[in-house]
Design an enzyme around this catalytic site. Structure first.
Site, PDB file in Angstrom:
ATOM      1  N   CYS A   1       0.773  -1.259   0.296  1.00 29.79           N
ATOM      2  CA  CYS A   1       0.048   0.247   0.157  1.00 29.79           C
ATOM      3  C   CYS A   1       1.087   1.455  -0.218  1.00 29.79           C
ATOM      4  O   CYS A   1       2.316   0.964  -0.045  1.00 29.79           O
ATOM      5  CB  CYS A   1      -0.995   0.102   1.243  1.00 29.79           C
ATOM      6  SG  CYS A   1      -1.994  -1.804   1.865  1.00 29.79           S
TER       7      CYS A   1
ATOM      8  N   ARG B   1       1.062   1.431  -5.926  1.00 29.36           N
ATOM      9  CA  ARG B   1       1.364   0.660  -4.986  1.00 29.36           C
ATOM     10  C   ARG B   1      -0.350   0.222  -4.559  1.00 29.36           C
ATOM     11  O   ARG B   1       0.329  -1.185  -3.403  1.00 29.36           O
ATOM     12  CB  ARG B   1       1.710   1.573  -4.220  1.00 29.36           C
ATOM     13  CG  ARG B   1       3.362   1.988  -4.009  1.00 29.36           C
ATOM     14  CD  ARG B   1       3.960   3.176  -2.173  1.00 29.36           C
ATOM     15  NE  ARG B   1       4.043   2.380  -1.876  1.00 29.36           N
ATOM     16  CZ  ARG B   1       5.192   0.859  -1.415  1.00 29.36           C
ATOM     17  NH1 ARG B   1       5.947   1.398  -2.016  1.00 29.36           N
ATOM     18  NH2 ARG B   1       5.417   0.749  -0.520  1.00 29.36           N
TER      19      ARG B   1
ATOM     20  N   TRP C   1      -3.841  -2.163  -1.099  1.00 32.06           N
ATOM     21  CA  TRP C   1      -4.453  -2.337  -1.946  1.00 32.06           C
ATOM     22  C   TRP C   1      -4.222  -4.149  -0.529  1.00 32.06           C
ATOM     23  O   TRP C   1      -3.238  -4.319  -0.362  1.00 32.06           O
ATOM     24  CB  TRP C   1      -2.413  -3.124  -2.616  1.00 32.06           C
ATOM     25  CG  TRP C   1      -2.209  -4.785  -3.445  1.00 32.06           C
ATOM     26  CD1 TRP C   1      -2.265  -5.577  -3.015  1.00 32.06           C
ATOM     27  CD2 TRP C   1      -2.355  -4.874  -4.561  1.00 32.06           C
ATOM     28  NE1 TRP C   1      -2.360  -6.369  -3.731  1.00 32.06           N
ATOM     29  CE2 TRP C   1      -2.506  -5.500  -4.685  1.00 32.06           C
ATOM     30  CE3 TRP C   1      -3.114  -3.698  -5.908  1.00 32.06           C
ATOM     31  CZ2 TRP C   1      -2.925  -6.810  -6.092  1.00 32.06           C
ATOM     32  CZ3 TRP C   1      -3.973  -4.186  -6.948  1.00 32.06           C
ATOM     33  CH2 TRP C   1      -3.195  -6.059  -7.424  1.00 32.06           C
TER      34      TRP C   1
ATOM     35  N   ASN D   1       1.165  -0.182   6.212  1.00 37.01           N
ATOM     36  CA  ASN D   1       1.725  -0.773   4.746  1.00 37.01           C
ATOM     37  C   ASN D   1       2.638  -1.962   5.769  1.00 37.01           C
ATOM     38  O   ASN D   1       3.705  -2.064   5.877  1.00 37.01           O
ATOM     39  CB  ASN D   1       2.178   0.634   4.563  1.00 37.01           C
ATOM     40  CG  ASN D   1       3.286  -0.482   2.968  1.00 37.01           C
ATOM     41  OD1 ASN D   1       2.049  -1.409   2.708  1.00 37.01           O
ATOM     42  ND2 ASN D   1       4.128  -0.447   1.960  1.00 37.01           N
ATOM     43  N   GLY D   2       2.025  -3.263   5.001  1.00 38.15           N
ATOM     44  CA  GLY D   2       2.864  -4.029   5.675  1.00 38.15           C
ATOM     45  C   GLY D   2       1.715  -5.278   5.883  1.00 38.15           C
ATOM     46  O   GLY D   2      -0.233  -4.943   5.730  1.00 38.15           O
TER      47      GLY D   2
ATOM     48  N   GLU E   1       7.554 -21.706 -18.264  1.00 39.80           N
ATOM     49  CA  GLU E   1       7.452 -20.106 -17.564  1.00 39.80           C
ATOM     50  C   GLU E   1       8.243 -19.844 -18.578  1.00 39.80           C
ATOM     51  O   GLU E   1       8.084 -18.231 -19.218  1.00 39.80           O
ATOM     52  CB  GLU E   1       7.004 -20.800 -16.582  1.00 39.80           C
ATOM     53  CG  GLU E   1       7.041 -18.920 -16.104  1.00 39.80           C
ATOM     54  CD  GLU E   1       6.782 -17.847 -16.603  1.00 39.80           C
ATOM     55  OE1 GLU E   1       4.673 -18.747 -17.069  1.00 39.80           O
ATOM     56  OE2 GLU E   1       6.212 -16.977 -16.533  1.00 39.80           O
TER      57      GLU E   1
ATOM     58  N   LYS F   1       7.962 -16.282 -21.114  1.00 39.84           N
ATOM     59  CA  LYS F   1       8.676 -15.012 -20.758  1.00 39.84           C
ATOM     60  C   LYS F   1       9.448 -14.382 -21.618  1.00 39.84           C
ATOM     61  O   LYS F   1       9.409 -13.927 -22.153  1.00 39.84           O
ATOM     62  CB  LYS F   1       9.707 -16.032 -19.127  1.00 39.84           C
ATOM     63  CG  LYS F   1       9.306 -15.159 -18.039  1.00 39.84           C
ATOM     64  CD  LYS F   1       8.157 -13.804 -17.666  1.00 39.84           C
ATOM     65  CE  LYS F   1       7.087 -13.058 -17.581  1.00 39.84           C
ATOM     66  NZ  LYS F   1       6.028 -14.697 -17.539  1.00 39.84           N
TER      67      LYS F   1
ATOM     68  N   GLU G   1       6.966 -13.473 -24.261  1.00 39.72           N
ATOM     69  CA  GLU G   1       6.269 -11.779 -23.965  1.00 39.72           C
ATOM     70  C   GLU G   1       6.611 -10.958 -24.310  1.00 39.72           C
ATOM     71  O   GLU G   1       6.746 -10.094 -24.464  1.00 39.72           O
ATOM     72  CB  GLU G   1       5.515 -12.447 -22.554  1.00 39.72           C
ATOM     73  CG  GLU G   1       4.691 -13.372 -22.695  1.00 39.72           C
ATOM     74  CD  GLU G   1       4.116 -13.446 -20.799  1.00 39.72           C
ATOM     75  OE1 GLU G   1       2.973 -12.979 -20.550  1.00 39.72           O
ATOM     76  OE2 GLU G   1       4.781 -13.514 -19.796  1.00 39.72           O
TER      77      GLU G   1
ATOM     78  N   HIS H   1      11.574 -37.038 -30.947  1.00 44.18           N
ATOM     79  CA  HIS H   1      10.988 -37.397 -31.721  1.00 44.18           C
ATOM     80  C   HIS H   1      10.298 -36.521 -32.358  1.00 44.18           C
ATOM     81  O   HIS H   1       9.109 -36.043 -32.505  1.00 44.18           O
ATOM     82  CB  HIS H   1       9.578 -37.773 -30.963  1.00 44.18           C
ATOM     83  CG  HIS H   1       9.862 -39.143 -29.661  1.00 44.18           C
ATOM     84  ND1 HIS H   1      10.699 -39.940 -30.252  1.00 44.18           N
ATOM     85  CD2 HIS H   1      10.033 -38.927 -28.520  1.00 44.18           C
ATOM     86  CE1 HIS H   1      11.015 -41.089 -29.105  1.00 44.18           C
ATOM     87  NE2 HIS H   1      10.543 -40.475 -28.259  1.00 44.18           N
TER      88      HIS H   1
ATOM     89  N   LYS I   1      -2.165  -7.134 -19.570  1.00 40.45           N
ATOM     90  CA  LYS I   1      -2.377  -7.129 -17.757  1.00 40.45           C
ATOM     91  C   LYS I   1      -3.652  -8.973 -17.778  1.00 40.45           C
ATOM     92  O   LYS I   1      -2.860  -9.445 -16.662  1.00 40.45           O
ATOM     93  CB  LYS I   1      -2.111  -6.450 -16.921  1.00 40.45           C
ATOM     94  CG  LYS I   1      -1.392  -6.665 -15.439  1.00 40.45           C
ATOM     95  CD  LYS I   1      -0.676  -7.598 -15.658  1.00 40.45           C
ATOM     96  CE  LYS I   1       0.151  -7.596 -13.729  1.00 40.45           C
ATOM     97  NZ  LYS I   1       1.173  -9.354 -14.451  1.00 40.45           N
TER      98      LYS I   1
END
Ligand code: BG6
Length: 606
Positions: A2, A27, A75, A101-102, A479, A483, A486, A502, A601
């Protein structure tokens, strides 16, 4: 994650607080609020949604009088994004207001204690326990009250506090969450980062963990946990606002890669108690689990690949069959799903249309659903029977990094948790210790690969890159290849190493570099033979492996490393050098790294 701000001076505080919160919206932005003190009373204005709504509500702050105040943009982690859960939070007697924040890891026990002592809670947040502790400990000395309060807290916190008994003063406390003081002329500030300060002052004081600050219009006092004053140097900030939003990094993606140790720690640490994994948000019993005949994991994109990595731990520790299904496929497959299926839905945004549709399809067939999401109160979180949040904080870059690693971390924890619930694992302590080691191992994977930039220069013009691996390495290869595609726009393909012969090996020659993942000792020899195979056809090989893996070191042309780690939990570590490689290749290719072409996103449409 946050954003918090504080101001005290001779100007009206509210407009300054709102301006500061706007700069911190990256944030967190699901709700916001300000608390301003005037004539020994505190007025609080807060609302769900973006800062713009709070500005509308307060006439851009002009409707709120007072020259001392604190503000917060949220957040959500504990408690959905609602006005009640928005900060600031007030004490019952109205004398104290705080922003935070935390994550307070022991908030549940503190909430029980304070409720028993007669304190009334207005929200579902972990934060609110703090303001009631301050009220409980305050005897006229704010420093003493703050020290006593923070001695009761475990977790991370950057706090801002005002008190009607201390007009003109704002207090800041830092523990494992960033907090910076802005040194003004006849006014002083605090904020989560310099973004909110640089338009007022470039003279700042960085608080360290365990430090407290008392700010008034013309004085700044910083003291330690024993109440002893400490001298702090003033630093001149040379960043511009844009750079400050990224914490000084060139791109959000690099910032979010580097944040991964903290994000994975924030996701794991609060869920380890007395040597066991504990999900307070799960009310699943042994009987619930015993009725499950299979687990189906469904998601899209990197979330799908997170499922591919997490499945090995689930099957190994829980001995329940796990199927992984692309959501965009599952929804049309007429799936064999019933009341004996546990559907695990993975989504950073919680809003991906295909994933929502697949989830509805499976719910209609009787599956119980468990969501792993990063956005509190998102559609998937609301739809699910059970929801576990990844506490990664907002992820701004389109290509996910900390979203992926925290998703896999939750799957690892679930595998230990279910295994314990089912009574399968005699001694889970080694697994719990391995989970607690992950943040450090991720940091090591970041630190031990200075060669990633020169390697990016070497490979950034390749026409295609093949990522190969077996078992847990293959899941990470998927993945890693995504990346690369992308953000660098290089064609990259992940291949099960055993499958090369194969067909695909027909493509391999000196123009097709191969990235070989060799982090699973049980199958290392097999992957070694694949490396020899592709080298004999002219390919250059970049191997990802352990430092002491001499066999691989002797055959690979280039190397990236990870620390020694059990492959059952290695994906969150293995992926980091590959994230960095993709990032630096994209940088070499001059790509728009945070906003790659054609990508979003969250794809909330089909
Ligand atoms: C894509 C994102 O649009 O959607 C990926 O770019 C993400 O990073 C995928 O993995 C799934 O999104 P979500 O929010 O459901 O995890």
């Amino acid at each position: 994650m946050c954003g918090i701000v504080g101001f005290t001076g001779v100007q009206q505080a509210a407009p300054i607080l709102l301006e500061g919160l706007k700069k911190l919206e990256y944030r967190g932005y699901d709700s916001a609020g300000i608390a301003v003190m005037s004539d020994r009373s505190i007025s609080v204005n807060k609302c769900k949604g973006r800062i713009a709504r709070l500005c509308e509500k307060t006439g851009d702050g002009t409707d709120v009088k007072g020259t001392t105040g604190i503000g917060h943009t949220r957040w959500a982690t504990h408690g959905a994004p609602t006005e009640e859960n928005a900060h600031p939070h007030l004490s019952n007697d109205g004398r104290f207001a705080i922003v935070h924040n935390g994550i307070i890891e022991n908030y549940l026990s503190l909430r029980e204690e304070l409720t028993a002592d007669g304190y009334r809670f207005e929200s579902e947040t972990d934060t609110e326990v703090i303001v009631h502790l301050i009220e409980m400990y305050y005897r006229g000395d704010m420093r003493d009250a703050l020290i006593r309060t923070t001695n009761r807290l475990s977790g991370s916190y950057a706090l801002g506090v005002i008190c009607t008994e201390e007009p003109g003063k704002i207090y800041a406390v830092r523990e494992a969450s960033p907090l910076i003081i802005g040194v003004g002329a006849g006014e002083n500030y605090f904020a989560s980062d310099v973004t909110a300060l640089v338009s007022h002052t470039r003279n700042v004081i960085y608080l360290e963990d365990g430090e407290f600050a008392e700010l008034s219009t013309d004085s700044i006092g910083v003291f330690d946990v024993l109440g002893h004053e400490i001298n702090k140097k003033i630093t001149r900030v040379m960043w511009d606002v844009q750079a400050a939003e990224k914490g000084g990094y060139e791109h959000f993606m690099l910032k979010e890669i580097i944040e991964q140790p903290a994000a994975v720690k924030a996701t794991i640490a609060p869920r380890i108690r007395d040597g066991k994994v504990f999900f307070e948000e799960l009310d699943m019993s042994y009987d619930d689990l015993r009725d499950i005949r299979k687990i189906v994991i469904t998601a899209c994109g990197s979330a799908y690949y997170a499922g591919c990595s997490g499945r090995y731990a689930l099957e190994r520790l829980c001995r329940i069959p796990v199927e992984i299904e692309l959501a965009s496929e599952l929804r049309y497959n007429n799936p064999l799903i019933d009341e004996h299926t546990l559907l695990i839905v993975i989504s950073q945004s919680g809003e991906t249309a295909d994933t929502i549709a697949a989830m509805r399809e499976c719910k209609a067939r009787g599956a119980s659903t468990l969501a792993i999401v990063n956005v509190v109160g998102s559609t998937i979180a609301k739809l699910a029977d059970h929801t576990i949040y990844t506490w990664a904080g907002p992820e701004i870059a389109v290509a996910t990094t900390k979203g992926y690693t925290t998703q896999v971390a939750v799957l690892y924890m679930l595998s230990v948790y279910f295994s314990d619930l089912l009574g399968i694992t005699e001694d889970e302590k080694p697994y719990v210790r391995a989970l607690q080691e992950l943040p450090r191992a991720i940091q090591q994977a970041i630190d031990m690969n200075p060669s990633v930039r020169p390697l990016a220069k070497k490979y950034h013009r390749s026409s295609a890159l093949f990522f190969i691996g077996r078992n847990t390495d293959y899941a990470v290869a998927l993945e890693g290849a995504l990346k690369m595609k992308e953000i660098s726009y290089l064609h990259a393909e992940a291949y099960a190493a055993g499958e090369l012969k194969h067909g695909t090996i027909a493509l391999i020659d000196e123009h097709q570099p191969v990235i070989a993942l060799c982090c699973n000792p049980a199958i290392m020899e097999k992957t070694l033979s694949n490396i020899v195979e592709v080298k004999s056809r002219g390919a250059e090989v970049l191997a990802l492996t352990f430092r002491n893996n001499h066999k691989i070191l002797s055959v690979a042309d280039d190397l990236l490393f990870i620390p020694d780690i059990d492959p059952v939990f290695s994906a969150v570590v293995e992926i980091v050098p590959l994230q960095l490689l993709a990032y630096y290749v994209a940088k070499e290719n001059g790509c728009d790294i945070d906003k790659p072409k054609n990508l979003a996103k969250s794809v909330t449409v089909e």
